[in-house]
Design an enzyme around this catalytic site. Structure first.
Site, PDB file in Angstrom:
ATOM      1  N   VAL A  94       0.895  -1.102  -0.136  1.00  0.00           N
ATOM      2  CA  VAL A  94       0.017  -0.442   0.184  1.00  0.00           C
ATOM      3  C   VAL A  94       0.732   1.045  -0.211  1.00  0.00           C
ATOM      4  O   VAL A  94       1.737   1.602   0.560  1.00  0.00           O
ATOM      5  CB  VAL A  94      -0.943   0.338   1.527  1.00  0.00           C
ATOM      6  CG1 VAL A  94      -1.849   0.966   1.056  1.00  0.00           C
ATOM      7  CG2 VAL A  94      -1.642  -1.087   1.713  1.00  0.00           C
ATOM      8  N   CYS A  95       0.657   2.280  -1.003  1.00  0.00           N
ATOM      9  CA  CYS A  95       1.059   3.272  -0.646  1.00  0.00           C
ATOM     10  C   CYS A  95       3.094   3.283  -0.977  1.00  0.00           C
ATOM     11  O   CYS A  95       2.765   2.557  -2.228  1.00  0.00           O
ATOM     12  CB  CYS A  95       1.014   4.097   0.258  1.00  0.00           C
ATOM     13  SG  CYS A  95       1.728   6.260   0.526  1.00  0.00           S
ATOM     14  N   THR A  96       3.995   3.631  -0.556  1.00  0.00           N
ATOM     15  CA  THR A  96       5.430   3.706  -0.217  1.00  0.00           C
ATOM     16  C   THR A  96       5.514   2.511   0.147  1.00  0.00           C
ATOM     17  O   THR A  96       7.019   1.788  -0.413  1.00  0.00           O
ATOM     18  CB  THR A  96       5.923   5.138  -0.002  1.00  0.00           C
ATOM     19  OG1 THR A  96       5.570   5.075   1.439  1.00  0.00           O
ATOM     20  CG2 THR A  96       5.564   6.172  -0.608  1.00  0.00           C
ATOM     21  N   THR A 147       1.985   3.288  -6.903  1.00  0.00           N
ATOM     22  CA  THR A 147       2.409   3.701  -5.491  1.00  0.00           C
ATOM     23  C   THR A 147       1.750   5.099  -4.959  1.00  0.00           C
ATOM     24  O   THR A 147       0.860   5.142  -5.745  1.00  0.00           O
ATOM     25  CB  THR A 147       3.320   3.718  -5.190  1.00  0.00           C
ATOM     26  OG1 THR A 147       4.882   4.158  -3.474  1.00  0.00           O
ATOM     27  CG2 THR A 147       4.331   4.617  -5.963  1.00  0.00           C
TER      28      THR A 147
END
Length: 247
Positions: free
Chosen positions: A105-107, A125
């Site tokens: 998730v995300c970074t 990302t």
């Protein structure tokens, strides 16, 4: 879909400075999967704080984790330290060898990339870090959820809920995932459309881009070091955040 006769081992990585919703959004989905055990694993068994100060406690340390079926790697500013933490990266690689699904998730995608797991893979990302994915040999895709084989990447922050529901479909079927969505009353109706760089007002976009400038520059420096370790030529990669839509 995997038969519910097969018990699932699900784990999330916990670390200092993560964004709690990267963890807790998918937690709301994964903790409801039938026929599963869900635990949160940290490098130590001490509490950590998320990037806004929320205190979180791991269930166990990394070495106590069984072979997982699903490993969830959240992001947040604290991801920076893990990109060069060889103990954590080795644990992720070891787990990845036997996973049914690796979910970032995300970074968190940058952590998976630093572990060498995104080479040649389509990935996404947070929009402010999309241009860093090629440093790990990944193929950037500007979509909210990207699936490539057994790797599922969700874009920034709240996209983790969408991605987790997509993973739930693969693991336990559409009806189970729909039941979880209904239990969560997950039917977003934000009061305005400012959730992407393409739809945010220009002044808002400029302000938020500015707030990410320092951490994005630091992430790029780290990504270049990681690229060298992974044997990826980073000299061809652009410096700085590209124009919106160029990722």
């Amino acid at each position: 879909m995997i038969s519910q006769d097969n018990h699932l081992q699900i784990g999330s990585l916990l670390f200092e400075g993560l964004d709690q919703i990267d963890l807790t959004g998918p937690f709301e989905v994964f903790s409801r999967l039938p026929g599963s055990t869900y635990r949160v694993f940290g490098k130590t068994n001490t509490p950590v704080r998320d990037l806004r100060g929320l205190r979180l406690m791991p269930d166990a340390v990394l070495s106590e984790a069984p072979q997982l079926d699903l490993l969830h790697v959240p992001g947040g500013f604290g991801q920076e330290a893990l990109m060069e933490d060889q103990d954590v990266l080795a644990w992720i690689r070891d787990q990845a060898a036997g996973l049914r699904c690796l979910f970032s998730v995300c970074t968190g995608a940058l952590i998976c990339g630093a572990a060498g797991l995104l080479k040649g893979r389509r990935a996404t990302t947070h929009w402010a870090s999309m241009h860093l994915l090629p440093f790990f040999g990944a193929i950037p895709v500007d979509e909210r959820v990207v699936v490539d084989g057994n790797i599922v990447c969700a874009a920034g922050v709240t996209a983790g809920i969408d991605g987790a529901l997509r993973v739930a479909v693969d693991l336990r079927g559409t009806e189970v995932a729909q039941a979880i969505q209904l239990a969560l009353a997950y039917a977003p109706e934000p009061p305005f459309s400012s959730g992407t760089p393409q739809t945010a007002p220009p002044a808002v976009l400029e302000r938020v881009q500015g707030s990410y400038q320092a951490v994005t520059a630091q992430r790029e420096r780290t990504a270049r070091r990681v690229a060298k370790r992974l044997g990826i030529d980073s000299s061809r990669q652009p410096t700085g955040t590209p124009p919106i839509g160029a990722a």
